[in-house]
Design a protein around this motif. Structure first.
Motif, PDB file in Angstrom:
ATOM      1  N   TYR A  79     -22.580   0.219  50.624  1.00 17.46           N
ATOM      2  CA  TYR A  79     -24.134   0.547  50.191  1.00 17.46           C
ATOM      3  C   TYR A  79     -24.870   0.333  51.457  1.00 17.46           C
ATOM      4  O   TYR A  79     -25.992   1.080  51.816  1.00 17.46           O
ATOM      5  CB  TYR A  79     -24.377  -0.077  49.187  1.00 17.46           C
ATOM      6  CG  TYR A  79     -23.844   0.323  47.948  1.00 17.46           C
ATOM      7  CD1 TYR A  79     -24.104   1.663  47.429  1.00 17.46           C
ATOM      8  CD2 TYR A  79     -23.028  -0.682  46.892  1.00 17.46           C
ATOM      9  CE1 TYR A  79     -23.567   1.978  46.126  1.00 17.46           C
ATOM     10  CE2 TYR A  79     -22.508  -0.237  45.683  1.00 17.46           C
ATOM     11  CZ  TYR A  79     -22.704   1.155  45.329  1.00 17.46           C
ATOM     12  OH  TYR A  79     -22.100   1.589  44.024  1.00 17.46           O
ATOM     13  N   CYS A 120     -29.340   1.756  46.289  1.00 25.68           N
ATOM     14  CA  CYS A 120     -28.366   2.896  46.723  1.00 25.68           C
ATOM     15  C   CYS A 120     -27.540   3.588  45.043  1.00 25.68           C
ATOM     16  O   CYS A 120     -27.491   4.786  44.861  1.00 25.68           O
ATOM     17  CB  CYS A 120     -27.170   2.389  47.298  1.00 25.68           C
ATOM     18  SG  CYS A 120     -27.623   2.055  48.882  1.00 25.68           S
ATOM     19  N   LYS A 121     -27.429   2.690  44.275  1.00 31.64           N
ATOM     20  CA  LYS A 121     -26.845   3.369  42.893  1.00 31.64           C
ATOM     21  C   LYS A 121     -27.887   4.060  42.178  1.00 31.64           C
ATOM     22  O   LYS A 121     -27.695   5.110  41.667  1.00 31.64           O
ATOM     23  CB  LYS A 121     -26.522   2.145  41.964  1.00 31.64           C
ATOM     24  CG  LYS A 121     -25.110   1.387  42.240  1.00 31.64           C
ATOM     25  CD  LYS A 121     -24.861   0.348  41.264  1.00 31.64           C
ATOM     26  CE  LYS A 121     -23.415  -0.216  41.545  1.00 31.64           C
ATOM     27  NZ  LYS A 121     -23.107  -1.291  40.280  1.00 31.64           N
ATOM     28  N   HIS A 143     -30.482   5.856  44.059  1.00 26.61           N
ATOM     29  CA  HIS A 143     -30.959   6.888  44.867  1.00 26.61           C
ATOM     30  C   HIS A 143     -30.180   7.603  45.546  1.00 26.61           C
ATOM     31  O   HIS A 143     -30.587   8.646  46.194  1.00 26.61           O
ATOM     32  CB  HIS A 143     -32.333   6.205  45.633  1.00 26.61           C
ATOM     33  CG  HIS A 143     -33.480   5.730  44.967  1.00 26.61           C
ATOM     34  ND1 HIS A 143     -34.194   6.504  44.371  1.00 26.61           N
ATOM     35  CD2 HIS A 143     -33.855   4.557  44.608  1.00 26.61           C
ATOM     36  CE1 HIS A 143     -35.240   6.005  43.773  1.00 26.61           C
ATOM     37  NE2 HIS A 143     -35.062   4.666  44.176  1.00 26.61           N
ATOM     38  N   GLN A 190     -26.753   9.921  46.045  1.00 23.03           N
ATOM     39  CA  GLN A 190     -25.616  10.763  45.457  1.00 23.03           C
ATOM     40  C   GLN A 190     -24.659  11.151  46.339  1.00 23.03           C
ATOM     41  O   GLN A 190     -24.962  12.155  47.303  1.00 23.03           O
ATOM     42  CB  GLN A 190     -26.077  11.817  44.609  1.00 23.03           C
ATOM     43  CG  GLN A 190     -26.875  11.562  43.654  1.00 23.03           C
ATOM     44  CD  GLN A 190     -25.853  11.091  42.289  1.00 23.03           C
ATOM     45  OE1 GLN A 190     -24.824  11.375  42.249  1.00 23.03           O
ATOM     46  NE2 GLN A 190     -26.540  10.292  41.292  1.00 23.03           N
ATOM     47  N   GLY A 191     -23.546  10.251  46.665  1.00 19.29           N
ATOM     48  CA  GLY A 191     -22.836  10.707  48.099  1.00 19.29           C
ATOM     49  C   GLY A 191     -23.704   9.989  49.149  1.00 19.29           C
ATOM     50  O   GLY A 191     -24.280   9.170  49.375  1.00 19.29           O
ATOM     51  N   LYS A 213     -26.469  11.963  49.934  1.00 23.71           N
ATOM     52  CA  LYS A 213     -27.745  12.432  49.532  1.00 23.71           C
ATOM     53  C   LYS A 213     -28.656  11.535  49.088  1.00 23.71           C
ATOM     54  O   LYS A 213     -28.387  10.930  48.238  1.00 23.71           O
ATOM     55  CB  LYS A 213     -27.555  13.817  48.787  1.00 23.71           C
ATOM     56  CG  LYS A 213     -28.790  14.642  48.561  1.00 23.71           C
ATOM     57  CD  LYS A 213     -28.543  15.944  47.787  1.00 23.71           C
ATOM     58  CE  LYS A 213     -29.848  16.535  47.524  1.00 23.71           C
ATOM     59  NZ  LYS A 213     -29.522  17.784  46.793  1.00 23.71           N
ATOM     60  N   SER A 258     -32.435  10.668  47.278  1.00 14.39           N
ATOM     61  CA  SER A 258     -33.318  11.035  46.498  1.00 14.39           C
ATOM     62  C   SER A 258     -34.600  11.339  47.111  1.00 14.39           C
ATOM     63  O   SER A 258     -34.886  10.624  48.171  1.00 14.39           O
ATOM     64  CB  SER A 258     -33.589  10.336  45.042  1.00 14.39           C
ATOM     65  OG  SER A 258     -34.196   9.296  45.434  1.00 14.39           O
TER      66      SER A 258
END
Length: 226
Positions: free
Chosen positions: A146, A204-205, A207, A209-210, A212, A214
């Motif tokens: 992360y 990180c969890k 916002h 997605q891989g 990408k 948010s």
């Protein structure tokens, strides 16, 4: 750019981090944190929690309990975390060396060092820092995938684990009081490093997605880009 600036930004962003399992007073015992640094490798946290629950149900709650447990039986208990045969061997190997070199868990926490921990097969730098920070209360910051994700997004090019750790630790110690003021509590430096790690993981969890990010998170991080 410094770790302090990132830390401060995440505080202002009101990231919910206080339920992070490794923080003191939350769900996990020191023994469970110790075991989870191995279990968490190459799996997700939910699977680790399933393995920890299996251990608890089997009344495996301290290092001494592991000495009476065969590697095969340990492997079955931690099966949800994956690679369970290998991880069981790592844990049993640690247990053997622990009893060779330490008289008690308190002496382990006080005396163990990075070199000793890194000599244990299956214990990488992230695992070692997790133990030093959350169990031994040393002034160590855990950096992980992360942390690397945030650093890469910001445009920071790091060479290795120590480089990444140095980047995130930069200027935190000298701004300890400013961070305590923002957090509205007097924390010791090792506690601030724990909170920073928890903030990074929680951010990180929420916002990422891989790779990408948010839209909400881009507004938070973009002003920090190199």
């Amino acid at each position: 750019m410094s770790g302090y600036e990132i830390f401060k930004t995440l505080i202002y962003a009101n990231i919910k981090y206080k339920d992070f399992d490794w923080l003191e007073g939350n769900n996990l015992s020191e023994f469970e944190i110790l075991i989870s640094v191995v279990l968490t490798q190459n799996t997700n946290w939910k699977n680790v929690l399933k393995s920890l629950e299996n251990l608890k149900q089997a009344n495996i709650t301290k290092i001494e309990d592991l000495s009476n447990l065969s590697t095969q039986d340990l492997a079955l208990l931690i099966k949800p975390s994956g690679f369970y045969n290998t991880k069981a061997k790592y844990i049993k190997n640690f247990t053997q060396k622990y009893f060779q070199d330490f008289n008690s868990f308190d002496s382990f926490k006080e005396q163990v060092d990075r070199e000793w921990l890194l000599s244990i097969k299956g214990f990488g730098q992230e695992s070692v820092d997790g133990i030093l920070s959350y169990i031994c209360k040393r002034e160590v910051l855990v950096v992980d995938a992360y942390s690397a994700r945030i650093a890469s997004y910001l445009g920071y090019e790091y060479q290795n684990y120590d480089d990444l750790s140095g980047f995130f630790k930069k200027d935190i110690a000298k701004n300890q009081q400013k961070l305590n003021t923002l957090l509205k509590k007097e924390y010791q430096l090792y506690e601030l490093y724990q909170i920073f790690h928890a903030l990074i993981v929680s951010f990180c969890k929420m916002h990422f997605q891989g790779k990408k990010l948010s839209l909400e998170a881009t507004a938070i991080l973009d002003p920090l880009k190199f």
